[in-house]
Scaffold this motif. Structure first.
Motif, PDB file in Angstrom:
ATOM      1  N   SER A  87       0.827  -1.207   0.000  1.00 39.46           N
ATOM      2  CA  SER A  87       0.000   0.000   0.000  1.00 39.46           C
ATOM      3  C   SER A  87       0.862   1.258   0.000  1.00 39.46           C
ATOM      4  N   VAL A  88       1.978   1.220   0.729  1.00 37.04           N
ATOM      5  CA  VAL A  88       2.915   2.352   0.717  1.00 37.04           C
ATOM      6  C   VAL A  88       3.458   2.573  -0.693  1.00 37.04           C
ATOM      7  N   PHE A  89       3.849   1.494  -1.370  1.00 37.14           N
ATOM      8  CA  PHE A  89       4.409   1.643  -2.713  1.00 37.14           C
ATOM      9  C   PHE A  89       3.333   1.931  -3.761  1.00 37.14           C
ATOM     10  N   THR A  90       2.085   1.558  -3.476  1.00 31.82           N
ATOM     11  CA  THR A  90       0.980   2.009  -4.335  1.00 31.82           C
ATOM     12  C   THR A  90       0.879   3.521  -4.271  1.00 31.82           C
ATOM     13  N   GLY A  91       0.893   4.090  -3.065  1.00 31.63           N
ATOM     14  CA  GLY A  91       0.846   5.535  -2.914  1.00 31.63           C
ATOM     15  C   GLY A  91       2.028   6.233  -3.565  1.00 31.63           C
ATOM     16  N   LEU A  92       3.221   5.643  -3.441  1.00 29.17           N
ATOM     17  CA  LEU A  92       4.418   6.249  -4.025  1.00 29.17           C
ATOM     18  C   LEU A  92       4.377   6.269  -5.558  1.00 29.17           C
ATOM     19  N   THR A  93       3.601   5.349  -6.172  1.00 29.51           N
ATOM     20  CA  THR A  93       3.469   5.339  -7.630  1.00 29.51           C
ATOM     21  C   THR A  93       2.916   6.668  -8.136  1.00 29.51           C
ATOM     22  N   GLY A  94       2.028   7.282  -7.362  1.00 24.08           N
ATOM     23  CA  GLY A  94       1.461   8.567  -7.761  1.00 24.08           C
ATOM     24  C   GLY A  94       2.344   9.745  -7.409  1.00 24.08           C
ATOM     25  N   THR A 135     -11.720   3.345 -10.828  1.00 25.47           N
ATOM     26  CA  THR A 135     -10.507   4.086 -11.178  1.00 25.47           C
ATOM     27  C   THR A 135     -10.811   5.274 -12.075  1.00 25.47           C
ATOM     28  N   VAL A 136     -11.654   5.067 -13.072  1.00 26.96           N
ATOM     29  CA  VAL A 136     -12.011   6.169 -13.983  1.00 26.96           C
ATOM     30  C   VAL A 136     -12.734   7.273 -13.215  1.00 26.96           C
ATOM     31  N   TYR A 137     -13.607   6.902 -12.292  1.00 21.53           N
ATOM     32  CA  TYR A 137     -14.333   7.901 -11.491  1.00 21.53           C
ATOM     33  C   TYR A 137     -13.349   8.757 -10.682  1.00 21.53           C
ATOM     34  N   ILE A 138     -12.410   8.100  -9.999  1.00 21.27           N
ATOM     35  CA  ILE A 138     -11.421   8.849  -9.205  1.00 21.27           C
ATOM     36  C   ILE A 138     -10.583   9.749 -10.109  1.00 21.27           C
ATOM     37  N   TYR A 139     -10.157   9.212 -11.255  1.00 22.49           N
ATOM     38  CA  TYR A 139      -9.328   9.991 -12.181  1.00 22.49           C
ATOM     39  C   TYR A 139     -10.051  11.233 -12.686  1.00 22.49           C
ATOM     40  N   GLN A 140     -11.315  11.066 -13.054  1.00 25.09           N
ATOM     41  CA  GLN A 140     -12.066  12.194 -13.621  1.00 25.09           C
ATOM     42  C   GLN A 140     -12.259  13.319 -12.613  1.00 25.09           C
ATOM     43  N   TYR A 141     -12.392  12.987 -11.350  1.00 29.93           N
ATOM     44  CA  TYR A 141     -12.672  14.002 -10.338  1.00 29.93           C
ATOM     45  C   TYR A 141     -11.421  14.509  -9.611  1.00 29.93           C
ATOM     46  N   PHE A 142     -10.414  13.668  -9.509  1.00 35.55           N
ATOM     47  CA  PHE A 142      -9.270  14.047  -8.668  1.00 35.55           C
ATOM     48  C   PHE A 142      -7.907  13.930  -9.351  1.00 35.55           C
ATOM     49  N   GLY A 143      -7.849  13.370 -10.564  1.00 39.12           N
ATOM     50  CA  GLY A 143      -6.574  13.211 -11.259  1.00 39.12           C
ATOM     51  C   GLY A 143      -5.993  11.815 -11.073  1.00 39.12           C
ATOM     52  N   TRP A 144      -5.050  11.459 -11.954  1.00 42.75           N
ATOM     53  CA  TRP A 144      -4.542  10.080 -11.929  1.00 42.75           C
ATOM     54  C   TRP A 144      -3.723   9.773 -10.678  1.00 42.75           C
ATOM     55  N   GLN A 145      -3.018  10.765 -10.145  1.00 41.54           N
ATOM     56  CA  GLN A 145      -2.227  10.506  -8.938  1.00 41.54           C
ATOM     57  C   GLN A 145      -3.097  10.091  -7.758  1.00 41.54           C
ATOM     58  N   VAL A 167      -5.633   8.259  -7.680  1.00 35.50           N
ATOM     59  CA  VAL A 167      -5.974   6.831  -7.731  1.00 35.50           C
ATOM     60  C   VAL A 167      -5.038   6.049  -6.814  1.00 35.50           C
ATOM     61  N   PHE A 168      -3.756   6.336  -6.902  1.00 35.81           N
ATOM     62  CA  PHE A 168      -2.764   5.610  -6.112  1.00 35.81           C
ATOM     63  C   PHE A 168      -2.798   6.025  -4.644  1.00 35.81           C
ATOM     64  N   TYR A 169      -3.023   7.298  -4.373  1.00 33.08           N
ATOM     65  CA  TYR A 169      -3.095   7.753  -2.976  1.00 33.08           C
ATOM     66  C   TYR A 169      -4.267   7.101  -2.244  1.00 33.08           C
ATOM     67  N   ILE A 170      -5.432   7.095  -2.894  1.00 35.03           N
ATOM     68  CA  ILE A 170      -6.639   6.565  -2.257  1.00 35.03           C
ATOM     69  C   ILE A 170      -6.533   5.062  -2.023  1.00 35.03           C
ATOM     70  N   PHE A 171      -6.052   4.332  -3.032  1.00 36.84           N
ATOM     71  CA  PHE A 171      -5.930   2.882  -2.862  1.00 36.84           C
ATOM     72  C   PHE A 171      -4.855   2.530  -1.837  1.00 36.84           C
ATOM     73  N   GLY A 172      -3.802   3.334  -1.770  1.00 37.21           N
ATOM     74  CA  GLY A 172      -2.783   3.101  -0.752  1.00 37.21           C
ATOM     75  C   GLY A 172      -3.351   3.250   0.646  1.00 37.21           C
ATOM     76  N   ALA A 173      -4.163   4.276   0.854  1.00 38.36           N
ATOM     77  CA  ALA A 173      -4.769   4.505   2.175  1.00 38.36           C
ATOM     78  C   ALA A 173      -5.741   3.385   2.535  1.00 38.36           C
ATOM     79  N   ILE A 174      -6.520   2.921   1.552  1.00 32.22           N
ATOM     80  CA  ILE A 174      -7.469   1.826   1.805  1.00 32.22           C
ATOM     81  C   ILE A 174      -6.722   0.563   2.221  1.00 32.22           C
TER      82      ILE A 174
END
Length: 422
Positions: A87-94, A155-165, A167-174
């Motif tokens: 999850s940490v490295f998922t967040g770092l991807t963004g 993923t598309v919903y998150i990207y459209q409203y908040f940007g592609w980065q 996606v990785f921050y939110i999934f990392g936190a989850i």
């Protein structure tokens, strides 16, 4: 009046379903936002394809150490550690911008996800009876294949409203939140879980296939001399080679070769994953049902796996020769769906063969599988570039036929610790 057994083991199995969903959404969301990510970071297709291969390489290399560690420290600690790590490295991807750092992050992300399946195999061995292990394996596998079904929408919903980065921050936190919950609710054995009543404990123990709970070291010298050990690993190389082709290249194939629009492709590409989700769930039930009815595991596991591979061969041939794009998607859905039987039987057989050392045996199998997953994006991309998509798809029939032959040698009825092999 005698108390009914609790069903804590199935509650924990359902939580593994959730872990599988998160893991595969973390893994697949990068392909969904590929275009804006590539544009923003200046990545070409070769560099982007390398991200998928580096993930699989990290995942493959950690398998055997992860299996040994899961047997030593137990699935509770290993799953918690793995969830936090990946999850940490998922967040770092963004977060990272450098191409070199991004390659390193995805490699380390693969290492983080690596312990998930070996630790699950240890958990299933500790918590489930011999006639429940295929269904228990189905839980994590079903979550893994449900992830790619819903990932495009979320993923598309998150990207459209908040940007592609984001996606990785939110999934990392989850993922970190899920790790905390797992640590609170899980235990390594039903004997030490406060919510498991005596009736459930007795029911599990009378059908469990481990001798004791001592932390002995896996006998690799015995394993490596067994043709069954090698057969299990090599067939899984083929299985994950094929599944990774669908994960990485199916959307591109449907766009380039079958003429789907972007919006129609999204729906069409999700159908094969829905098919494998269904067969993973039903395959576990069918296999365990056959065991309960007294059939050998050669029938309950190996024969069912072979049936899945034969269906794949027939369906892939029909997918290649069909002219209709929609019939092509139908046959490809049956192709990927048929592998669900083989996947479930592979993981159930790893616990059958490994018993106390199911973490090591499943890690060996998954090592080979993820070497196949490493090779798939590179080789299939090269074949498609040189010879076209039809030949690329058609050639998959050859290794799948070889995998079907290998299943004749797995023989999951006896543990690998029985060294009397002819």
């Amino acid at each position: 009046m005698k108390k009914k057994p609790t069903k804590v083991r199935w509650g924990l199995a359902f939580f593994f379903f959730i872990i599988g969903v998160i893991a595969y959404m973390d893994r697949s969301n990068i392909s969904i936002i590929a275009k804006p990510m590539m544009d923003d970071l200046g990545l070409d297709k070769v560099q982007f394809g390398m991200l998928a291969s580096l993930f699989s390489l990290g995942y493959a290399l950690i398998q055997i150490p992860a299996g040994l560690l899961a047997e030593k420290f137990g699935p509770r600690k290993m799953i918690t550690f793995a969830l936090i790590w990946w999850s940490v490295f998922t967040g770092l991807t963004g977060l990272v911008k450098s191409h070199g750092l991004l390659f390193a992050v995805r490699f380390l992300f693969g290492i983080g996800e690596g312990p998930m399946f070996p630790a699950n195999a240890v958990f299933n061995t500790n918590w489930f009876r011999r006639d429940e292990k295929a269904r228990a394996s189905s839980a994590l596998l079903a979550g893994s294949y449900f992830g790619p079904v819903i990932a495009p929408i979320v993923t598309v919903y998150i990207y459209q409203y908040f940007g592609w980065q984001a996606v990785f921050y939110i999934f990392g936190a989850i993922g970190i939140l899920i790790a905390v919950v797992w640590w609170v609710i899980a235990r390594d054995y039903p004997e030490i879980h406060k919510l498991v009543n005596e009736q459930e404990k007795e029911y599990i123990l009378e059908g469990r296939e481990i001798v004791n709970t001592d932390k002995a070291r896996a006998p690799w010298n015995i394993f490596l001399k067994s043709y069954r050990f090698w057969a299990l690993g090599l067939q899984y190389f083929v299985v994950l080679y094929i599944i990774t082709f669908f994960l990485v290249w199916l959307p591109t194939y449907l766009l380039e070769d079958r003429g789907f629009s972007l919006t129609k492709m999204g729906f069409a590409a999700s159908l094969p994953w829905l098919a494998i989700l269904i067969t993973v769930m039903t395959g576990g039930m069918i296999s365990d049902s056959l065991v309960r009815k007294g059939f050998s595991k050669q029938i309950s596991r190996s024969s069912l796996a072979i049936v899945g591979l034969i269906i794949f061969i027939i369906s892939m041939y029909l997918a290649v020769i069909t002219v209709s794009p929609y019939m092509n998607v139908l046959w490809l859905s049956i192709c990927l769906g048929s592998l669900g039987f083989t996947v479930v039987c592979s993981w159930a057989s790893a616990t059958d063969l490994g018993r106390n050392f199911s973490g090591s045996v499943s890690a060996w199998m998954n090592l080979w599988g993820n070497l196949g997953a490493f090779l798939s994006p590179l080789l299939c991309g090269w074949l498609a570039e040189k010879f076209g998509w039809n030949i690329t798809l058609g050639l998959t029939i050859i290794p799948v036929f070889a995998a079907a032959i290998l299943w004749l040698f797995v023989k999951p009825d006896t543990s690998l610790l029985n060294t009397n092999e002819e």
